[in-house]
Design a protein around this motif. Structure first.
Motif, mmCIF file in Angstrom:
data_model
loop_
_atom_site.group_PDB
_atom_site.id
_atom_site.type_symbol
_atom_site.label_atom_id
_atom_site.label_comp_id
_atom_site.label_asym_id
_atom_site.label_seq_id
_atom_site.Cartn_x
_atom_site.Cartn_y
_atom_site.Cartn_z
ATOM 1 N N HIS A 56 -5.046 6.218 -8.574
ATOM 2 C CA HIS A 56 -5.163 4.797 -8.245
ATOM 3 C C HIS A 56 -3.892 4.063 -8.672
ATOM 4 C CE1 HIS A 56 -8.170 1.178 -8.270
ATOM 5 N NE2 HIS A 56 -6.932 0.714 -8.153
ATOM 6 N N VAL A 57 -3.482 4.282 -9.902
ATOM 7 C CA VAL A 57 -2.288 3.637 -10.442
ATOM 8 C C VAL A 57 -1.043 4.079 -9.668
ATOM 9 C CG1 VAL A 57 -0.796 3.445 -12.474
ATOM 10 C CG2 VAL A 57 -3.280 3.315 -12.734
ATOM 11 N N GLU A 58 -0.958 5.363 -9.350
ATOM 12 C CA GLU A 58 0.219 5.877 -8.644
ATOM 13 C C GLU A 58 0.340 5.286 -7.235
ATOM 14 O OE1 GLU A 58 3.758 8.077 -8.254
ATOM 15 O OE2 GLU A 58 2.565 7.490 -10.000
ATOM 16 N N VAL A 59 -0.779 5.138 -6.540
ATOM 17 C CA VAL A 59 -0.735 4.545 -5.202
ATOM 18 C C VAL A 59 -0.234 3.103 -5.270
ATOM 19 C CG1 VAL A 59 -2.102 3.819 -3.201
ATOM 20 C CG2 VAL A 59 -2.499 6.062 -4.239
ATOM 21 N N VAL A 60 -0.734 2.342 -6.231
ATOM 22 C CA VAL A 60 -0.263 0.959 -6.395
ATOM 23 C C VAL A 60 1.224 0.942 -6.746
ATOM 24 C CG1 VAL A 60 -0.485 -1.151 -7.753
ATOM 25 C CG2 VAL A 60 -2.538 0.080 -7.012
ATOM 26 N N LYS A 61 1.620 1.812 -7.656
ATOM 27 C CA LYS A 61 3.029 1.889 -8.069
ATOM 28 C C LYS A 61 3.932 2.162 -6.868
ATOM 29 C CE LYS A 61 6.122 4.580 -11.085
ATOM 30 N NZ LYS A 61 6.167 5.689 -12.080
ATOM 31 N N LYS A 62 3.554 3.133 -6.034
ATOM 32 C CA LYS A 62 4.349 3.474 -4.865
ATOM 33 C C LYS A 62 4.361 2.328 -3.849
ATOM 34 C CE LYS A 62 5.657 7.794 -5.647
ATOM 35 N NZ LYS A 62 7.097 8.163 -5.760
ATOM 36 N N THR A 63 3.235 1.651 -3.702
ATOM 37 C CA THR A 63 3.166 0.527 -2.771
ATOM 38 C C THR A 63 4.128 -0.569 -3.183
ATOM 39 O OG1 THR A 63 0.855 1.057 -2.257
ATOM 40 C CG2 THR A 63 1.623 -1.137 -1.664
ATOM 41 N N VAL A 64 4.170 -0.873 -4.472
ATOM 42 C CA VAL A 64 5.125 -1.870 -4.991
ATOM 43 C C VAL A 64 6.557 -1.421 -4.703
ATOM 44 C CG1 VAL A 64 6.023 -2.979 -7.079
ATOM 45 C CG2 VAL A 64 3.552 -2.737 -6.757
ATOM 46 N N GLN A 65 6.838 -0.165 -4.950
ATOM 47 C CA GLN A 65 8.183 0.360 -4.702
ATOM 48 C C GLN A 65 8.544 0.267 -3.226
ATOM 49 O OE1 GLN A 65 8.096 4.343 -6.298
ATOM 50 N NE2 GLN A 65 8.274 3.663 -8.421
ATOM 51 N N PHE A 66 7.609 0.612 -2.352
ATOM 52 C CA PHE A 66 7.888 0.629 -0.924
ATOM 53 C C PHE A 66 8.099 -0.785 -0.357
ATOM 54 C CE2 PHE A 66 5.290 4.820 -0.589
ATOM 55 C CZ PHE A 66 6.400 5.552 -0.986
ATOM 56 N N THR A 67 7.439 -1.784 -0.922
ATOM 57 C CA THR A 67 7.658 -3.158 -0.448
ATOM 58 C C THR A 67 9.025 -3.674 -0.871
ATOM 59 O OG1 THR A 67 6.664 -4.173 -2.411
ATOM 60 C CG2 THR A 67 5.199 -3.764 -0.536
ATOM 61 N N ASP A 68 9.536 -3.175 -1.986
ATOM 62 C CA ASP A 68 10.862 -3.551 -2.498
ATOM 63 C C ASP A 68 11.018 -5.070 -2.584
ATOM 64 O OD1 ASP A 68 13.411 -2.989 -3.506
ATOM 65 O OD2 ASP A 68 14.335 -3.007 -1.517
ATOM 66 N N GLY A 69 9.930 -5.731 -2.977
ATOM 67 C CA GLY A 69 9.974 -7.169 -3.177
ATOM 68 C C GLY A 69 9.842 -7.999 -1.923
ATOM 69 N N ALA A 70 9.682 -7.358 -0.762
ATOM 70 C CA ALA A 70 9.616 -8.108 0.498
ATOM 71 C C ALA A 70 8.357 -8.961 0.591
ATOM 72 C CB ALA A 70 9.704 -7.159 1.685
ATOM 73 N N ILE A 71 7.226 -8.424 0.158
ATOM 74 C CA ILE A 71 5.964 -9.165 0.131
ATOM 75 C C ILE A 71 5.203 -8.798 -1.132
ATOM 76 C CG2 ILE A 71 5.727 -9.483 2.626
ATOM 77 C CD1 ILE A 71 3.894 -7.097 2.750
ATOM 78 N N PRO A 72 4.325 -9.681 -1.608
ATOM 79 C CA PRO A 72 3.577 -9.402 -2.844
ATOM 80 C C PRO A 72 2.557 -8.277 -2.663
ATOM 81 C CG PRO A 72 3.499 -11.747 -2.272
ATOM 82 C CD PRO A 72 4.038 -11.030 -1.092
ATOM 83 N N VAL A 73 2.280 -7.589 -3.749
ATOM 84 C CA VAL A 73 1.237 -6.568 -3.784
ATOM 85 C C VAL A 73 0.169 -7.007 -4.785
ATOM 86 C CG1 VAL A 73 0.671 -4.168 -4.343
ATOM 87 C CG2 VAL A 73 2.816 -4.706 -3.161
ATOM 88 N N ILE A 74 -1.074 -6.976 -4.329
ATOM 89 C CA ILE A 74 -2.235 -7.287 -5.158
ATOM 90 C C ILE A 74 -2.975 -5.981 -5.399
ATOM 91 C CG2 ILE A 74 -4.398 -8.591 -5.311
ATOM 92 C CD1 ILE A 74 -3.118 -10.479 -3.118
ATOM 93 N N ALA A 75 -3.195 -5.641 -6.646
ATOM 94 C CA ALA A 75 -3.840 -4.369 -6.974
ATOM 95 C C ALA A 75 -5.345 -4.538 -7.092
ATOM 96 C CB ALA A 75 -3.285 -3.831 -8.293
ATOM 97 N N GLY A 76 -6.092 -3.664 -6.423
ATOM 98 C CA GLY A 76 -7.525 -3.604 -6.647
ATOM 99 C C GLY A 76 -7.802 -3.023 -8.021
ATOM 100 N N THR A 77 -8.534 -3.754 -8.854
ATOM 101 C CA THR A 77 -8.755 -3.304 -10.238
ATOM 102 C C THR A 77 -10.197 -3.473 -10.694
ATOM 103 O OG1 THR A 77 -8.119 -5.484 -11.114
ATOM 104 C CG2 THR A 77 -6.387 -3.823 -10.945
ATOM 105 N N GLY A 78 -11.098 -3.725 -9.783
ATOM 106 C CA GLY A 78 -12.475 -3.990 -10.177
ATOM 107 C C GLY A 78 -13.183 -2.759 -10.711
ATOM 108 N N ALA A 79 -14.195 -3.000 -11.526
ATOM 109 C CA ALA A 79 -15.047 -1.934 -12.054
ATOM 110 C C ALA A 79 -16.351 -2.564 -12.514
ATOM 111 C CB ALA A 79 -14.369 -1.210 -13.213
ATOM 112 N N ASN A 80 -17.391 -1.733 -12.616
ATOM 113 C CA ASN A 80 -18.649 -2.275 -13.137
ATOM 114 C C ASN A 80 -18.732 -2.138 -14.650
ATOM 115 O OD1 ASN A 80 -19.010 0.506 -13.107
ATOM 116 N ND2 ASN A 80 -21.187 0.387 -12.598
ATOM 117 N N SER A 81 -17.697 -1.601 -15.254
ATOM 118 C CA SER A 81 -17.525 -1.614 -16.708
ATOM 119 C C SER A 81 -16.414 -2.605 -17.024
ATOM 120 C CB SER A 81 -17.140 -0.226 -17.213
ATOM 121 O OG SER A 81 -16.541 -0.301 -18.491
ATOM 122 N N THR A 82 -16.713 -3.614 -17.791
ATOM 123 C CA THR A 82 -15.715 -4.641 -18.103
ATOM 124 C C THR A 82 -14.488 -4.038 -18.766
ATOM 125 O OG1 THR A 82 -17.473 -6.284 -18.332
ATOM 126 C CG2 THR A 82 -15.323 -6.836 -19.272
#
Length: 293
Positions: A56-82
């Motif tokens: 999960h973390v790696e996919v978000v990390k790569k997505t941020v890298q691939f955008t190279d600052g062109a557009i914002p990335v919002i990470a899905g981080t929800g869980a049923n455990s706080t």
């Protein structure tokens, strides 16, 4: 920072089930080139339920890298455990994401006070803006407008993705939340009317397939040209519906595979490829729209 057409991006996968990072890069570039305003990485459409934390973390990390600052990335981080949601958010904020999308806790069926405490705890623990995500069709739990209004005054909680499709909730929310609180539709079929009635954007599944049209529709609505927004949306209505003839993201993945943007249509079990009749339905529609030859 966040407005307009925000894609709930799929996570492309190889036949082995491993993430297909070459296709992910291609998809990110597709959105940058076609006017998408931001990307949600590893939300519901990104199969967050079946990606372990490291992946999960790696996919978000790569997505941020691939955008190279062109557009914002919002990470899905929800869980049923706080605590799990806090831990995941803490990992994400170090990756350069612009925001966190945190879903209403699923399965537990918490009370409204429990949801308020849950989201306050997440927001207290992060320096990154948090967007609430209400999708009771999946979570069973449904955060009410009074709870959202209370949370809207937390300095780190900046908006909500409302996937109920109930426009009456939007009208009520607008009278209750903080003035700078952002309202996003999470329902493509009602997204245009959501914008025309004061919403700020659509976190969209349809944008995976038709990002340019979604961007144009959102921009028209934002400028107050509601007639044009509705005219563009008419071209998308059948796509909004067809993408959900099987559970999301089954059909979007198949469509992107046929479009040549995802190398494979692979999903993580327990999700599987669409029925042959569904494949034919989406392919016929994409041909009619001029997306497929």
């Amino acid at each position: 920072m966040f407005k307009g057409s925000i894609v709930a991006l799929i996570t492309p996968m190889q036949p082995s089930g491993e993430v297909d990072y070459a296709s992910l890069q291609r998809l990110v570039q597709f959105h940058v080139e076609n006017g998408t305003d931001a990307i949600v990485s590893v939300g519901t459409t990104g199969e967050s339920a079946t990606l372990p934390v490291t992946e999960h973390v790696e996919v978000v990390k790569k997505t941020v890298q691939f955008t190279d600052g062109a557009i914002p990335v919002i990470a899905g981080t929800g869980a049923n455990s706080t605590q799990e949601a806090i831990d995941l958010g803490n990992e994400m904020q170090d990756l350069g994401v612009s925001g966190l999308l945190s879903v209403v806790p699923y399965y537990n069926k918490p009370q409204q006070r429990g949801m308020i405490a849950h989201f306050n705890a997440i927001a207290d623990a992060t320096s990154v803006p948090v967007i609430l995500y209400n999708v009771p069709s999946r979570t069973v739990a449904d955060i009410d407008n009074d709870a959202v209004a209370e949370l809207s005054h937390h300095k780190q909680i900046i908006g909500i993705k409302d996937a109920t499709g109930d426009l009456s909730r939007l009208a009520d929310l607008k009278t209750k939340v903080a003035d700078d609180f952002l309202l996003f539709s999470g329902d493509d079929l009602s997204g245009c009317e959501f914008l025309c009635n004061g919403g700020h954007g659509v976190i969209s599944v349809t944008s995976n397939i038709a990002p340019a049209l979604m961007s144009q529709m959102c921009k028209a609505a934002a400028s107050g040209d509601f007639a044009t927004a509705r005219e563009i949306n008419e071209k998308l209505v059948e796509l909004h519906t067809t993408l959900f003839i099987e559970p999301n993201p089954v059909i979007p993945k198949w469509a992107l595979y046929k479009m040549g943007l995802a190398q494979y249509p692979t999903l993580r079990l327990p999700m599987v490829e669409p029925e042959s009749t569904s494949q034919a339905t989406i392919e016929k529609l994409l041909q009619a729209m001029g997306i497929l030859a």
